[in-house]
Design an enzyme around this catalytic site. Sequence first.
Site, PDB file in Angstrom:
ATOM      1  N   TYR A   1      -1.346  56.474  46.207  1.00  0.00           N
ATOM      2  CA  TYR A   1      -1.681  56.684  44.802  1.00  0.00           C
ATOM      3  C   TYR A   1      -2.657  57.858  44.738  1.00  0.00           C
ATOM      4  O   TYR A   1      -2.535  58.814  45.500  1.00  0.00           O
ATOM      5  CB  TYR A   1      -2.254  55.371  44.239  1.00  0.00           C
ATOM      6  CG  TYR A   1      -2.239  55.278  42.741  1.00  0.00           C
ATOM      7  CD1 TYR A   1      -1.055  55.460  42.024  1.00  0.00           C
ATOM      8  CD2 TYR A   1      -3.402  55.002  42.027  1.00  0.00           C
ATOM      9  CE1 TYR A   1      -1.044  55.378  40.635  1.00  0.00           C
ATOM     10  CE2 TYR A   1      -3.396  54.910  40.642  1.00  0.00           C
ATOM     11  CZ  TYR A   1      -2.216  55.101  39.953  1.00  0.00           C
ATOM     12  OH  TYR A   1      -2.209  55.015  38.584  1.00  0.00           O
TER      13      TYR A   1
ATOM     14  N   LYS B   1      24.348  41.083  39.288  1.00  0.00           N
ATOM     15  CA  LYS B   1      24.965  42.352  39.693  1.00  0.00           C
ATOM     16  C   LYS B   1      24.022  43.123  40.618  1.00  0.00           C
ATOM     17  O   LYS B   1      24.453  43.692  41.634  1.00  0.00           O
ATOM     18  CB  LYS B   1      25.246  43.174  38.436  1.00  0.00           C
ATOM     19  CG  LYS B   1      26.137  44.356  38.662  1.00  0.00           C
ATOM     20  CD  LYS B   1      27.569  43.952  38.491  1.00  0.00           C
ATOM     21  CE  LYS B   1      28.510  45.105  38.758  1.00  0.00           C
ATOM     22  NZ  LYS B   1      29.896  44.715  38.468  1.00  0.00           N
TER      23      LYS B   1
END
Lengths: 379, 379
Positions: B35, B90
Amino acid sequence: MLMDDSIEFHRKYKGKLEIRSKVSVKTKKDLSLAYTPGVAKVSEAIAKDSTLAYELTSKWNTVAVVSDGTAVLGLGDIGPIAALPVMEGKAVLFKEFGGVDAIPICLDTKDTEEIIKTVKYIAPAFGGINLEDISAPRCFEIEKRLKEELSIPVFHDDQHGTAIVVLAGLINALKIVNKDIDNIKVVINGAGSAGIAISKLLMNYGVRKLLLLDSKGIIFKEREGVNKYKLEVIEKSSIHGLGNLSDALIDADVFIGVSKANLVTKEMVKSMSKDQIIFAMANPISEIAPETAYLAGAAVVATGRSDFPNQINNVLAFPGIFRGLLDSRAKYVTEEMKLEAAKALAGLVKVPTKEKIIPEPFEEGVVDAIADAVKRCVE
Amino acid sequence: MLMDDSIEFHRKYKGKLEIRSKVSVKTKKDLSLAYTPGVAKVSEAIAKDSTLAYELTSKWNTVAVVSDGTAVLGLGDIGPIAALPVMEGKAVLFKEFGGVDAIPICLDTKDTEEIIKTVKYIAPAFGGINLEDISAPRCFEIEKRLKEELSIPVFHDDQHGTAIVVLAGLINALKIVNKDIDNIKVVINGAGSAGIAISKLLMNYGVRKLLLLDSKGIIFKEREGVNKYKLEVIEKSSIHGLGNLSDALIDADVFIGVSKANLVTKEMVKSMSKDQIIFAMANPISEIAPETAYLAGAAVVATGRSDFPNQINNVLAFPGIFRGLLDSRAKYVTEEMKLEAAKALAGLVKVPTKEKIIPEPFEEGVVDAIADAVKRCVE
């Protein structure tokens, strides 16, 4: 050096996030449970009662980290795809600190109305929205409208995450110098998303005397082209002024900078009221170096940097905030939650010293303390 | 029974997906690499050269599974939140079969233009778009426009995934009965997303004689209110007709049903040309039961069900399709890719029999064979 390391680090991992399936799919039976035909029953149940989505899908723990890439770190408007590594980093922190599943959504539009619509359209799969690195003043309108129009919590971390950690630090800094919130004069330099939000939260906590400055100096009502968000802040303050930062700082008790490198001089600190509290949070170089501020007489100094004590770091707030919001299925983020979160964060430092007014990012208990504070506001 | 099991299964896992951080964040150093401040360098690099996002972020392997919830399984228009468990399922299959990180995006709008805009806006973080369970004819316009306006691959699985697996099965079924693609008469019952896409792919493969039917019977040019997608199909066929399904099936070699339960009778099958090929894919109950079709003389029967041989299952195609698209950084899905994928899938069955014209979902090598076929079309 660190910078080159970071490129290599990112090249090695090829992205910091992945999707993990919590279910195993190795047989036809697995398939028929996790997918068709079994899943049809789950969909039917949710179609009848949409709150079941919180029990039967990942919605309960999933947050969209939404940015248009217009105000990324100190880099400004670098666009949505260049914002992606930052949003992935944010999602990493969400998971590692708060156990929250966060998904980067980088938007290829800067239009306020289009951003609002898009976030509303994608909202069904998410339990919360974290707005990130969207430039002011658009970020205010976007957040306000989404809060009105969605029934999942919306939180702009650059505003409120920062404000919560600043307030926590200030609560403890004031203990050290033994000053009362309702008597101090606070100068906030920078009137973007963080500056505005800090001003508001501090005043909601009890600050009455506050001067807000932008790049043109002290903001006052009659100045041309002052946006309504800045006006809203200064109208609540009991003091007003004219001039630049030097003028503002005379007799001030607290300086809070969310502005630029090296704007504050030793002389300015000296002109402040005794036992100066300095939050110089510009990154990567602060408004004044801590050692300079201390030499000028400051009692407590905080920065945005990890290489000095008292880092005002959003990671202290947002993982716990969202943990609390998600666990309590809160629909909104309230002012009370932010105040309670700041108090809880401050309370974690039992004996505040000038070297320690707020916890370190990796201290145990931070996320839980903040999440609990948020949850108490819901119950 | 399975249905109740599936609810319990979903309740137990509370969502089938989670985000995993590929990087460890345990120290300040980790934070500064993954970060701020390190990530700034990564963002700057991508701002200069956006293709670096494929090397430095998760974009290369991340697909959005986008649905508006209007055509979910056999349930129809159940809305975006009720579609979520299906999209999660899915995404599970994407990961477990293809190693693809897929993210459910359930859209709270049915407006074609709004869907197109929204997908374009969220595209930057994704390496591909899988459209799912969007009703016809809107799905055609949405897919066409997104293909034109985005430079990442867009694939509507209900159309092309189904078409690829059907073509693969047909290639092998024709081998069994020793018939040529360019001489057979094919009847396709159902002119929604799957029916249209199957018709087109079969004709691109070589079928010349094809009748397409919807709920009103055989589609012909002069019939009132025939949409342009249906017209496009029937105009390419060398045969035309009038009447209902019984009329259409006389002397047909192949029946392909993406329609409703029990529409095909024993008599209809008998009226077909000898060595009938029957793909009865309605779910959960097929257009004709396999045993009935065989009794009427059928040579090969396939269904959409996992409890009979020859299940036409999209999971045979989409994981490999996207694996290939992502690995080759393809910008578009081409007709050639679909044809090659179907041939590759058919080729995996060395000696086709009436009990086995296509691989089983869990057979090894399926994803690789299809991914390789796609990649060959890019290189």
